[in-house]
Design an enzyme around this catalytic site. Structure first.
Site, PDB file in Angstrom:
ATOM      1  CD  GLU A 118      32.635 -10.780 -19.955  1.00  0.00           C
ATOM      2  OE1 GLU A 118      32.134 -11.471 -19.058  1.00  0.00           O
ATOM      3  OE2 GLU A 118      33.040  -9.618 -19.758  1.00  0.00           O
ATOM      4  CG  ASN A 133      21.907 -11.766 -11.519  1.00  0.00           C
ATOM      5  OD1 ASN A 133      21.732 -10.661 -12.019  1.00  0.00           O
ATOM      6  ND2 ASN A 133      23.088 -12.369 -11.514  1.00  0.00           N
ATOM      7  CG  HIS A 151      -0.705   1.434  33.449  1.00  0.00           C
ATOM      8  ND1 HIS A 151      -0.328   0.503  34.382  1.00  0.00           N
ATOM      9  CD2 HIS A 151      -1.369   2.398  34.151  1.00  0.00           C
ATOM     10  CE1 HIS A 151      -0.740   0.885  35.583  1.00  0.00           C
ATOM     11  NE2 HIS A 151      -1.369   2.027  35.467  1.00  0.00           N
ATOM     12  CE1 TYR A 177      -9.908  16.304  13.412  1.00  0.00           C
ATOM     13  CE2 TYR A 177     -10.999  14.172  13.635  1.00  0.00           C
ATOM     14  CZ  TYR A 177     -10.635  15.263  12.856  1.00  0.00           C
ATOM     15  OH  TYR A 177     -10.997  15.309  11.531  1.00  0.00           O
ATOM     16  N   GLY A 184      23.975  -0.761 -11.033  1.00  0.00           N
ATOM     17  CA  GLY A 184      22.841  -0.460 -10.159  1.00  0.00           C
ATOM     18  C   GLY A 184      22.403  -1.593  -9.272  1.00  0.00           C
ATOM     19  NE  ARG A 209       0.565   8.565  15.797  1.00  0.00           N
ATOM     20  CZ  ARG A 209      -0.708   8.903  15.589  1.00  0.00           C
ATOM     21  NH1 ARG A 209      -1.607   8.756  16.574  1.00  0.00           N
ATOM     22  NH2 ARG A 209      -1.088   9.391  14.427  1.00  0.00           N
ATOM     23  N   GLY A 254      18.804  -3.517 -16.799  1.00  0.00           N
ATOM     24  CA  GLY A 254      18.324  -4.892 -16.793  1.00  0.00           C
ATOM     25  C   GLY A 254      16.933  -5.043 -16.197  1.00  0.00           C
ATOM     26  CB  ALA A 278     -10.690   7.861  39.196  1.00  0.00           C
ATOM     27  CB  ALA A 293      20.192   1.055 -13.581  1.00  0.00           C
TER      28      ALA A 293
END
Length: 454
Positions: free
Chosen positions: A151, A224, A360, A384, A101, A330, A11, A420, A9
């Site tokens: 090669e 590459n 909604h 919060y 790699g 979340r 390169g 409401a 790895a």
């Protein structure tokens, strides 16, 4: 006999046109080299050596928490020189597996076949037959037996006609490899120390040389430049899409899905276009995922329905629960059986009980919500206080009217109704009606303000 993996790895990856080391460029949201490391781990490698050069500090910062031997190749003098840098970590009795790699798609099964092909004290090379082998080292055979690798730049016109190419991936005996590395020379067109030259040495020493072949040539391809990187990404996604379909998922368009983690599916799962999966995602039977949804580290039970463009992260959906469109769950959010959240509802560290609904435009954070609860549009749990988060508890069968603020910590008991527009700051008893809005006033003949001339 121990399996000792050497991953090359070092390169820079100049053609990537990036400050990032080539092997840290990603396929499926994961660095290419991490794919290689993970595959080595699947093989139960006893030791993994990462030979690095350019960007070593970046590599260590990204990968350093893993049990790896980081080995510096200060000068890039060829693949043989690179492997030689790890020689202090190689024992005589080891089987040494050389990987790359920037070749992230090699399957565990292919490497197992390569290792199985290697005879005791022998060498095995992963090779591929290509219609156009230009640029690759050629496997030279005599009488069907491998005698060497040449090669591209050193090949004769006759050798250039060979279409069996060397992938670079090979398994070698540790003791012999160390001896061969010490005999390497760089008298070639590149002026480098080629690892491939050990194959001719093995032949000269009477060592058995065998080959194995991947199911698909893409397993041996590297990147590459960014065009090749994109091709690897598409190949990876096609492979993962096929796995999902074989496992029981119906993909609306297999070419338009993005899998960046581990996804398991039950039977008759329906996945629409442009869905993204990240981390660990589990989908039960008969789950439906709408277009453009993003699922990250979540657990989705049977018959659940995630509508288009919803984001589900670190959350759980129970049997027949539904979310969206444009919902956001979340971490810590959980929908129980038959619970529903609609468009532009956000939940975090909140539980919505069985059969409860928030249709909604609501924020539900740090909340425990019971069964059969109706959350009106515009409801906010004010969790919060500027320093700390506080819990809102809503018990079973509560009706929360639109535009209601619940200032935590607060408890709403069973069967209560919140009118409401109310701002609730104190506990509400069972079956009580609470209305806190200001009394409506009527002012006759009201004159609107007039704009002043500029």
């Amino acid at each position: 006999m121990s399996l000792n993996v050497v991953i090359l790895a070092a390169g820079k990856g100049t053609r990537m046109r990036s400050d990032l080391p080539k092997v840290l460029h990603s396929v499926a949201h994961k660095p290419m080299v991490q794919h290689v490391i993970d595959t080595a781990r699947e093989l139960n490698a006893d030791n993994i050596n990462l030979v690095y050069g350019y960007g070593g500090e970046l590599l260590k910062a990204k990968l350093g928490e893993q049990p790896l031997n980081f080995v510096l190749q200060a000068e890039q003098l060829g693949t043989g020189h690179a492997v030689a840098q790890a020689i202090d970590h190689i024992n005589d009795e080891d089987t040494v597996l050389v990987l790359y790699g920037d070749v992230p798609l090699t399957r565990k099964e292919t490497l197992e076949a390569l290792l199985a092909a290697r005879q005791p004290d022998g060498v095995a090379v992963l090779t591929v037959h290509l219609d156009n082998p230009t640029g690759y080292g050629r496997m030279v055979r005599e009488g069907g037996k491998v005698v060497g690798i040449v090669e591209q730049k050193d090949a004769s016109p006759e050798q250039l006609k060979i279409n069996e190419i060397n992938s670079g991936i090979m398994a070698l005996p540790g003791k012999r490899l160390k001896a061969w590395l010490g005999r390497l020379e760089n008298n070639n067109a590149q002026g480098e120390f080629y690892l491939t030259d050990v194959i001719a040495m093995a032949h000269a020493d009477g060592v058995a040389i065998d080959t194995a072949h991947p199911a698909n040539p893409i397993e041996t391809e590297g990147a590459n430049n960014r065009v090749q990187l994109a091709a690897l990404e598409r190949a990876y996604q096609a492979r993962r899409a096929e796995e999902l379909m074989l496992a029981g998922a119906n993909l609306r368009d297999p070419a338009r899905i993005d899998i960046r983690g581990d996804v398991t599916v039950g039977m008759d799962v329906m996945i629409d276009v442009n869905v993204i999966f990240e981390g660990t995602v589990k989908l039960g039977n008969n789950v439906t995922i709408g277009a453009g949804a993003i699922l990250i580290d979540c657990d989705i039970a049977d018959n659940a329905d995630i509508k288009p463009y919803s984001i589900i992260e670190g959350a759980k959906l129970g049997d027949s629960a539904s979310a969206g469109p444009f919902a956001r769950l979340r971490p810590g959010a959980e929908l129980h059986k038959d619970a529903h959240i609609g468009n532009f509802v956000e939940m975090k560290k909140a539980v919505l009980g069985e059969g409860s609904k928030a249709g909604h435009l609501a924020y539900l954070g740090d909340a425990e919500i019971g069964k059969g609860v109706n959350i009106g549009a515009g409801t906010i749990t004010c969790n919060y206080d500027g320093a700390n988060k506080h819990l809102t508890v809503i018990e079973d069968n509560v009706f929360v009217g639109s535009d209601t603020q619940l200032v935590a910590p607060v408890v709403i008991r069973k069967g209560a109704t919140l009118g409401a527009g109310s701002t609730v700051t104190h506990e509400v008893g069972e079956n009580e009606l609470v209305i806190t809005r200001v009394k409506q006033r009527h002012i006759q003949g009201w004159q609107r303000p007039v704009k002043k001339p500029k």
